[in-house]
Write an enzyme that holds these catalytic residues in place. Structure first.
Site, PDB file in Angstrom:
ATOM      1  N   LEU A 193       0.841  -1.204   0.000  1.00 13.25           N
ATOM      2  CA  LEU A 193       0.000   0.000   0.000  1.00 13.25           C
ATOM      3  C   LEU A 193       0.870   1.245   0.000  1.00 13.25           C
ATOM      4  O   LEU A 193       2.067   1.206   0.296  1.00 13.25           O
ATOM      5  CB  LEU A 193      -0.884   0.005   1.244  1.00 13.25           C
ATOM      6  CG  LEU A 193      -1.699  -1.266   1.519  1.00 13.25           C
ATOM      7  CD1 LEU A 193      -2.517  -1.090   2.789  1.00 13.25           C
ATOM      8  CD2 LEU A 193      -2.591  -1.631   0.348  1.00 13.25           C
ATOM      9  N   ASP A 194       0.249   2.378  -0.317  1.00  7.63           N
ATOM     10  CA  ASP A 194       0.926   3.643  -0.102  1.00  7.63           C
ATOM     11  C   ASP A 194       0.110   4.449   0.897  1.00  7.63           C
ATOM     12  O   ASP A 194      -0.768   3.914   1.580  1.00  7.63           O
ATOM     13  CB  ASP A 194       1.163   4.372  -1.428  1.00  7.63           C
ATOM     14  CG  ASP A 194      -0.122   4.723  -2.159  1.00  7.63           C
ATOM     15  OD1 ASP A 194      -1.194   4.831  -1.527  1.00  7.63           O
ATOM     16  OD2 ASP A 194      -0.058   4.903  -3.385  1.00  7.63           O
ATOM     17  N   GLY A 195       0.391   5.704   1.029  1.00  9.24           N
ATOM     18  CA  GLY A 195      -0.255   6.521   2.044  1.00  9.24           C
ATOM     19  C   GLY A 195      -1.755   6.689   1.833  1.00  9.24           C
ATOM     20  O   GLY A 195      -2.457   7.137   2.738  1.00  9.24           O
ATOM     21  N   ASN A 255      -0.109   0.786  -4.326  1.00  7.85           N
ATOM     22  CA  ASN A 255       0.530   1.853  -5.094  1.00  7.85           C
ATOM     23  C   ASN A 255       0.627   1.466  -6.570  1.00  7.85           C
ATOM     24  O   ASN A 255       0.831   0.313  -6.916  1.00  7.85           O
ATOM     25  CB  ASN A 255       1.922   2.138  -4.529  1.00  7.85           C
ATOM     26  CG  ASN A 255       2.571   3.331  -5.213  1.00  7.85           C
ATOM     27  OD1 ASN A 255       3.412   3.162  -6.086  1.00  7.85           O
ATOM     28  ND2 ASN A 255       2.156   4.542  -4.867  1.00  7.85           N
TER      29      ASN A 255
END
Lengths: 147, 147, 147, 147
Positions: free
Chosen positions: B26-28, B33
């Site tokens: 995952l990203d933020g 992502n």
């Protein structure tokens, strides 16, 4: 399992490498994922070699990581500007040790001890090229007087 | 700039590769992502070769990606179980085209067209080994009757 | 499936983002892995926003990637210094398009078209904040006279 | 700076997580990059929780990594099939310790000690939910009789 930092006071001073934290550095917790720091450390090590004009010498062997002991002290988040400070701690014929500290301003975000060894293409540990070892030993001996 | 999928109806059917989405994918934003999908696609391509017993043949050259056209249709999140379905679309002497679809159940999460080429160690495009090209052409011709 | 670059001549000029290729950017072929470029592009997009003072405005929504069409033209290898040049091509109420070019000196290493959309926390596409849209439209209109 | 593994004999036995090494896991040295192993370890930790039916319980807090001490013993290369064996070593109200070993067949490729802590959304360390702590303590006590 405390991080041993006894070598720090003997280390040569720091060379900073700068990272701006992007969204893709984060994980689902919204902070820099633990694995990413090892990429930051690797980039900073090469920046350290480059800064001392040692890139070509260091490439005469393959420097591989034997050991990383990393402690995560604070979460780094989006847009943080991190600097990695690398200090050479020990130079042996077949081993280098560094401490690397990731900082955000004056805060320590993570700190690591890293052991790396010169290897040949087959992955066997070999001796550091003499010229490289000599320069590294001098940098280490120069200690805090070194920028 | 629409994703051209005209080759789909000619494609050989799908081979699935399975990914469980982890926090580090995952990203933020809390979703996978965009860059990670390209790793999923690469893993799935090699799974596709392996499934057809073509790994060794494919390794006779270096298959490099020339082009990826990827459309992200839905966000994938933590614990999602994704499957990548890879279809061979075109086999030429110096080019392969695949479509790859990332699914979560029956939902399409992302779909991509990928062009890859055989190269030599210097990065120059070369011809596919004849044996490999022959098998791939047969797989392509077998079309939907192929599992 | 040629990369359509018709929007280039209309685009605002380039803003560079600089990457030094490290060993961890490479894959087993010794060149930058195809997935890494998408991280380079993401970093460069945010550098582009920052350069135009638009970071805060851009963060009022979540900008997610809808589509990337990337062509790999040359292999990038260890120690290459890459720059990513980002050009805004289209501004709509719910969509931005950019072209991004990765260069090594005057060589084009990769070029991409990227479509991104503003979304809410649930992932639904929303309208660009008016203020942001206005500034982006002005930047786009300023075209080649813009630095 | 030897890897301390004194907790191993007290640990509950292993749960394997399987990785097939792909080209994108490698770096320019042709072996799995040091940073990638931390992703393998993270995936294996969640597989361990899932295997024990503890995923939902573990998600009641955010488990963050405080410390990783990893030793790289052998290079892993393309197509290697790696398994990660995770052992719970210590359960405290605000801390878990595991040892994780990456193996290729009977060879140890890397071994790590990992300390993780439950935190709240603000990143403050909190107590493990009682139910989770209880189950983990039972698993730990069951020791080698556990599968």
């Amino acid at each position: 399992m405390r991080l041993r930092v006894m070598c720090l006071s003997l280390c040569m001073p720091t060379d900073a490498h700068r990272i701006v934290v992007g969204n893709y550095h984060l994980d689902g917790y919204g902070h820099v994922n633990n694995a990413r720091y090892l990429e930051f450390l690797e980039a900073a090590r090469w920046a350290w070699f480059a800064q001392h004009g040692l890139t070509a010498a260091a490439r005469q062997t393959r420097l591989v990581v034997l050991h990383i002991n990393i402690r995560y002290r604070r979460a780094a988040v989006l847009d943080d500007v991190l600097t990695v400070h690398s200090r050479l701690c020990e130079v042996k014929s077949r081993l280098l040790r560094l401490t690397q500290t990731v900082r955000r301003g004056s805060d320590t975000v993570a700190e690591a001890e890293v052991a790396i060894a010169p290897t040949d293409a087959a992955g066997n540990v070999v001796r550091l090229p003499d010229a490289l070892r000599g320069v590294l030993a001098e940098l280490l001996a120069a200690g805090d007087s070194e920028v």
